[in-house]
Design a protein around this motif. Structure first.
Motif, PDB file in Angstrom:
ATOM      1  N   ASN A  46       0.573  -1.151  -0.059  1.00 12.90           N
ATOM      2  CA  ASN A  46       0.082  -0.080   0.037  1.00 12.90           C
ATOM      3  C   ASN A  46       0.825   1.197  -0.179  1.00 12.90           C
ATOM      4  O   ASN A  46       0.543   2.312  -0.655  1.00 12.90           O
ATOM      5  N   SER A  47       1.955   1.027   0.579  1.00 16.53           N
ATOM      6  CA  SER A  47       3.044   2.299   0.722  1.00 16.53           C
ATOM      7  C   SER A  47       3.497   2.749  -0.799  1.00 16.53           C
ATOM      8  O   SER A  47       3.935   4.028  -1.004  1.00 16.53           O
ATOM      9  N   LEU A  48       3.288   1.761  -1.536  1.00 19.98           N
ATOM     10  CA  LEU A  48       4.054   2.343  -2.805  1.00 19.98           C
ATOM     11  C   LEU A  48       3.307   3.056  -3.802  1.00 19.98           C
ATOM     12  O   LEU A  48       3.871   3.903  -4.609  1.00 19.98           O
ATOM     13  N   THR A  49       2.236   3.010  -3.469  1.00 25.47           N
ATOM     14  CA  THR A  49       1.155   4.100  -4.261  1.00 25.47           C
ATOM     15  C   THR A  49       0.452   5.125  -3.229  1.00 25.47           C
ATOM     16  O   THR A  49      -0.226   5.809  -3.714  1.00 25.47           O
ATOM     17  N   ASN A  50       1.178   5.352  -2.134  1.00 27.65           N
ATOM     18  CA  ASN A  50       0.649   6.391  -1.199  1.00 27.65           C
ATOM     19  C   ASN A  50       1.425   7.602  -1.342  1.00 27.65           C
ATOM     20  O   ASN A  50       2.741   7.654  -1.337  1.00 27.65           O
ATOM     21  N   GLU A  51       0.755   8.483  -1.883  1.00 23.22           N
ATOM     22  CA  GLU A  51       1.471   9.952  -2.205  1.00 23.22           C
ATOM     23  C   GLU A  51       2.049  10.630  -1.441  1.00 23.22           C
ATOM     24  O   GLU A  51       2.757  11.563  -1.782  1.00 23.22           O
ATOM     25  N   ASP A  52       1.860  10.447  -0.023  1.00 25.65           N
ATOM     26  CA  ASP A  52       2.470  11.123   1.249  1.00 25.65           C
ATOM     27  C   ASP A  52       3.836  10.233   1.530  1.00 25.65           C
ATOM     28  O   ASP A  52       4.382  10.681   2.382  1.00 25.65           O
ATOM     29  N   MET A  53       4.049   9.061   0.884  1.00 31.72           N
ATOM     30  CA  MET A  53       5.237   8.368   1.118  1.00 31.72           C
ATOM     31  C   MET A  53       6.001   8.277  -0.214  1.00 31.72           C
ATOM     32  O   MET A  53       5.807   7.998  -1.001  1.00 31.72           O
ATOM     33  N   ARG A  54       7.431   7.600   0.069  1.00 32.75           N
ATOM     34  CA  ARG A  54       8.185   7.012  -0.928  1.00 32.75           C
ATOM     35  C   ARG A  54       9.025   5.842  -0.050  1.00 32.75           C
ATOM     36  O   ARG A  54       9.525   6.061   0.957  1.00 32.75           O
ATOM     37  N   HIS A  55       8.611   5.067  -0.843  1.00 34.22           N
ATOM     38  CA  HIS A  55       9.364   3.554  -0.575  1.00 34.22           C
ATOM     39  C   HIS A  55      10.506   3.270  -1.589  1.00 34.22           C
ATOM     40  O   HIS A  55      10.346   3.403  -2.666  1.00 34.22           O
ATOM     41  N   LEU A  56      11.790   3.227  -0.832  1.00 29.26           N
ATOM     42  CA  LEU A  56      12.878   3.333  -1.694  1.00 29.26           C
ATOM     43  C   LEU A  56      13.858   2.054  -1.513  1.00 29.26           C
ATOM     44  O   LEU A  56      14.030   1.500  -0.563  1.00 29.26           O
ATOM     45  N   ILE A  57      14.554   1.460  -2.734  1.00 30.49           N
ATOM     46  CA  ILE A  57      15.576   0.592  -2.675  1.00 30.49           C
ATOM     47  C   ILE A  57      16.940   1.387  -2.691  1.00 30.49           C
ATOM     48  O   ILE A  57      17.236   1.944  -3.385  1.00 30.49           O
ATOM     49  N   ILE A  58      17.884   0.539  -1.891  1.00 29.17           N
ATOM     50  CA  ILE A  58      19.241   0.892  -1.887  1.00 29.17           C
ATOM     51  C   ILE A  58      19.774  -0.049  -2.377  1.00 29.17           C
ATOM     52  O   ILE A  58      19.847  -1.118  -2.266  1.00 29.17           O
TER      53      ILE A  58
END
Length: 169
Positions: A46-58
């Motif tokens: 769900n966080s992947l499409t939440n405009e208030d969030m950025r889910h990031l891979i390093i």
């Protein structure tokens, strides 16, 4: 706003659904669980499409995934952005510090953020030292704010302000 940034050592990119197995594995690693919260697969998805969030891979330049970051508060009217979670799989190589430098630079140069903040468990001196080394300042303690298992844990609040970032760079 899509986020992608890099240094000579690391690349940070948006998390994709196919990355979530790695994310859950990193989160549940015994070296990480005492220090970070755990989400379900659905919460991460769900966080992947939440405009208030950025889910990031390093990733390193070999393409190996080495950790992930979750930012929250991109829509915050107070211009305060939170590093909700940062988890590094390969420890002791400076990847956490390098990731923080990249995140800080991207946040202050690409958003209108005034305050970048995070919380860290008060017994996590290794992480706190890393945060301080890139400019975060200790603000205070949320005493006994998390109930974990059979005990309470306290959180230290730390932040860096845009003018502090600019004076360092």
């Amino acid at each position: 706003m899509n986020m992608q940034t890099q240094s000579a050592v690391l690349k940070i990119r948006q998390t994709e659904e196919s990355d979530l197995t790695f994310v859950i594995s990193t989160e549940n690693d015994q070296e990480n669980t005492p220090y970070i919260g755990q989400w379900t697969f659905e919460q991460h998805l769900n966080s992947l499409t939440n405009e208030d969030m950025r889910h990031l891979i390093i990733e390193n330049y070999s393409g190996d995934k080495i950790g992930y970051v979750i930012l929250t508060g991109l829509l915050d009217s107070n211009k305060a952005l939170c590093i909700k979670r940062i988890a590094i799989q390969l420890k002791g190589k400076g990847y956490g510090k390098e990731t923080l430098k990249l995140i800080i630079r991207w946040v202050f140069e690409n958003t209108g953020t005034h305050r970048l903040w995070l919380d860290v468990k008060d017994f996590n001196s290794r992480a706190r030292h890393t945060y301080e080394s890139v400019g975060f300042v200790f603000e205070g303690t949320l005493r006994d704010s998390i109930f974990k298992g059979d005990r309470f844990e306290s959180l230290s609040i730390m932040s860096i302000l845009s003018h502090e970032y600019r004076s360092r760079n």
